[in-house]
Enzyme design. Structure first.
Site, PDB file in Angstrom:
ATOM      1  N   SER A  16       0.793  -1.241   0.000  1.00  0.00           N
ATOM      2  CA  SER A  16       0.000   0.000   0.000  1.00  0.00           C
ATOM      3  C   SER A  16       0.817   1.279   0.000  1.00  0.00           C
ATOM      4  O   SER A  16       0.236   2.371  -0.059  1.00  0.00           O
ATOM      5  CB  SER A  16      -0.967   0.002   1.192  1.00  0.00           C
ATOM      6  OG  SER A  16      -2.062  -0.837   0.926  1.00  0.00           O
TER       7      SER A  16
ATOM      8  N   LYS B 281       0.043   3.804  -2.669  1.00  0.00           N
ATOM      9  CA  LYS B 281      -0.974   4.854  -2.553  1.00  0.00           C
ATOM     10  C   LYS B 281      -0.352   6.242  -2.374  1.00  0.00           C
ATOM     11  O   LYS B 281      -1.018   7.253  -2.628  1.00  0.00           O
ATOM     12  CB  LYS B 281      -1.920   4.529  -1.393  1.00  0.00           C
ATOM     13  CG  LYS B 281      -2.752   3.266  -1.645  1.00  0.00           C
ATOM     14  CD  LYS B 281      -3.652   2.937  -0.472  1.00  0.00           C
ATOM     15  CE  LYS B 281      -4.579   1.762  -0.822  1.00  0.00           C
ATOM     16  NZ  LYS B 281      -4.174   0.509  -0.214  1.00  0.00           N
TER      17      LYS B 281
ATOM     18  N   SER C 174      -6.233   3.443   4.113  1.00  0.00           N
ATOM     19  CA  SER C 174      -5.703   2.537   3.092  1.00  0.00           C
ATOM     20  C   SER C 174      -6.796   1.871   2.271  1.00  0.00           C
ATOM     21  O   SER C 174      -6.694   0.694   1.888  1.00  0.00           O
ATOM     22  CB  SER C 174      -4.811   1.463   3.734  1.00  0.00           C
ATOM     23  OG  SER C 174      -3.865   0.977   2.813  1.00  0.00           O
TER      24      SER C 174
END
Length: 389
Positions: free
Chosen positions: A60, A63, A115
């Protein structure tokens, strides 16, 4: 003899410097993560690295890239209609409904703070129409805008894909670039966020334990976590002790707390060993070939607290090394043109005024005498001609 002595000293210095670079590279911090990078957030100086250019999977942390690209390309107040594709994403979500209308900034908050993979896909589709097109444009953006060289993303969220990869150094560069944007910095540092969606109304809390205070490190200002079963634990963190700001990235820790322990080791190392200083405009650095370079403006640099060495190459690249000879930072200086030698004007020696006046009188008298002689000759010839007539 003097030239030979200078060359000998330069050779000894080079050998000494190279020895310490090699010695410094052997020293390693006790990190459990497979790869790591620590940067000065302001100057970009690389303060520490471990396998920093090795191909890794970010999970993640992707991101971070998705967010800064969307912030720069999109309109934050634009209303995004959530697709069924976004809603059906695996992993962590903010529980969006198909057809729900959400401002782009709210999606960015849900993606970075909680997230949300559904929010990430909704952002991608709103910016570029589809996830594949978004991934292609994102990769081009990262190469052109930030200068990363070992990164290729296939989706906006970081869900595992063998062709979705980066490095610790690239991820640190992306994070370092992103935090210079005030919108990103605000969201990246958010600890608690009230969330009011169609199906989910709550306070969402950052997953980063150091940021929310569970793993105590007061200097931490922002962060993003990541995890998949293939990728293992990943973490990006920013911190500020009031004197220097740091960006730390660790990739592939086996245990969740390992990434926080490693990040603590990196931040402690950076705060303890490095400081800022300024190279003043016009300060001159001279190469072995006697070329001179200097910065066009005051320049902020990072140096080791224990002292540093500054060596300038013939192309004007100034290397800042710590007292062990390890490279900390490089900055480009400007060539200083040597002043053109002034050619002294050749002056005619001035004569004494009295002597000059005497010479002028003699010249005038000579001319008068010559004129009188010529006049006498002319008169004599005229008289002679009249007699003959």
């Amino acid at each position: 003899m003097k030239s030979f002595l200078q060359i000998s000293i330069m050779v000894i210095f080079f050998i000494f410097n190279q020895f310490h670079v090699a010695a410094a590279e052997i020293q390693q911090l006790p990190l459990k993560s497979e790869a790591a990078a620590l940067l000065d957030s302001d100057t970009g100086a690389v303060l520490y690295s471990k396998n920093a250019n090795q191909k890794m999977y970010p999970a993640s942390l992707t991101k971070i890239a998705t967010a800064i690209y969307a912030i720069e390309k999109g309109q934050l107040d634009r209303i995004v209609t959530v697709s069924g594709n976004a809603v059906r994403q695996d992993g962590t979500r903010v529980y969006l409904n198909e057809g729900e209308k959400v401002p782009l900034k709210m999606l960015l908050q849900g993606m970075l703070v909680n997230s949300g993979n559904d929010a990430a896909v909704a952002i991608a589709e709103s910016i570029d129409g589809s996830v594949p097109q978004f991934a292609e444009n994102l990769n081009n953006y990262l190469r052109a805008k930030i200068g990363v060289t070992h990164t290729h993303f296939t989706n906006p969220s970081g869900l595992f894909d063998a062709n979705h990869y980066t490095t610790a150094m690239d991820m640190a560069l992306i994070t370092n670039y992103a935090i210079k944007n005030p919108i990103f910095k605000e969201i990246f540092g958010t600890k608690v966020l009230p969330w009011k969606g169609q199906s989910w109304q709550t306070n969402i809390v950052t997953h980063h334990k150091m940021l929310r205070g569970e793993f105590l490190y007061p200097e931490v200002t922002g962060g993003k976590t990541g995890y998949t079963s293939e990728t293992k634990q990943t973490l990006a963190t920013t911190a500020d002790n009031g004197k220097i700001r740091l960006t730390a990235v660790v990739l592939k820790s086996n245990l969740k707390n390992d990434k926080y322990i490693d990040t603590t080791v990196l931040l402690d190392y950076g705060f303890k060993n490095f400081q800022h200083t300024v190279i003043k405009k016009g300060e001159v650095f001279t190469t072995a070939e006697r070329k001179e370079f200097s910065p066009e403006n005051d320049m902020l640099i990072t140096e080791r607290i224990g002292g540093c060495l500054k060596n300038v190459a013939d192309n004007g690249l100034l290397s800042i090394l710590d007292n062990k000879g390890q490279l900390v930072q490089t900055v480009q200086l400007t060539y200083k043109e040597p002043p053109k030698p002034k050619v002294a004007a050749i002056e005619t020696p001035k004569k004494d005024n009295q002597k000059q006046e005497e010479e002028e009188i003699i010249l005038i008298n000579s001319i008068v005498i010559m004129m009188v002689v010529l006049l006498a000759i002319a008169l004599k010839l005229r008289i002679k001609g009249q007699r003959e007539y």
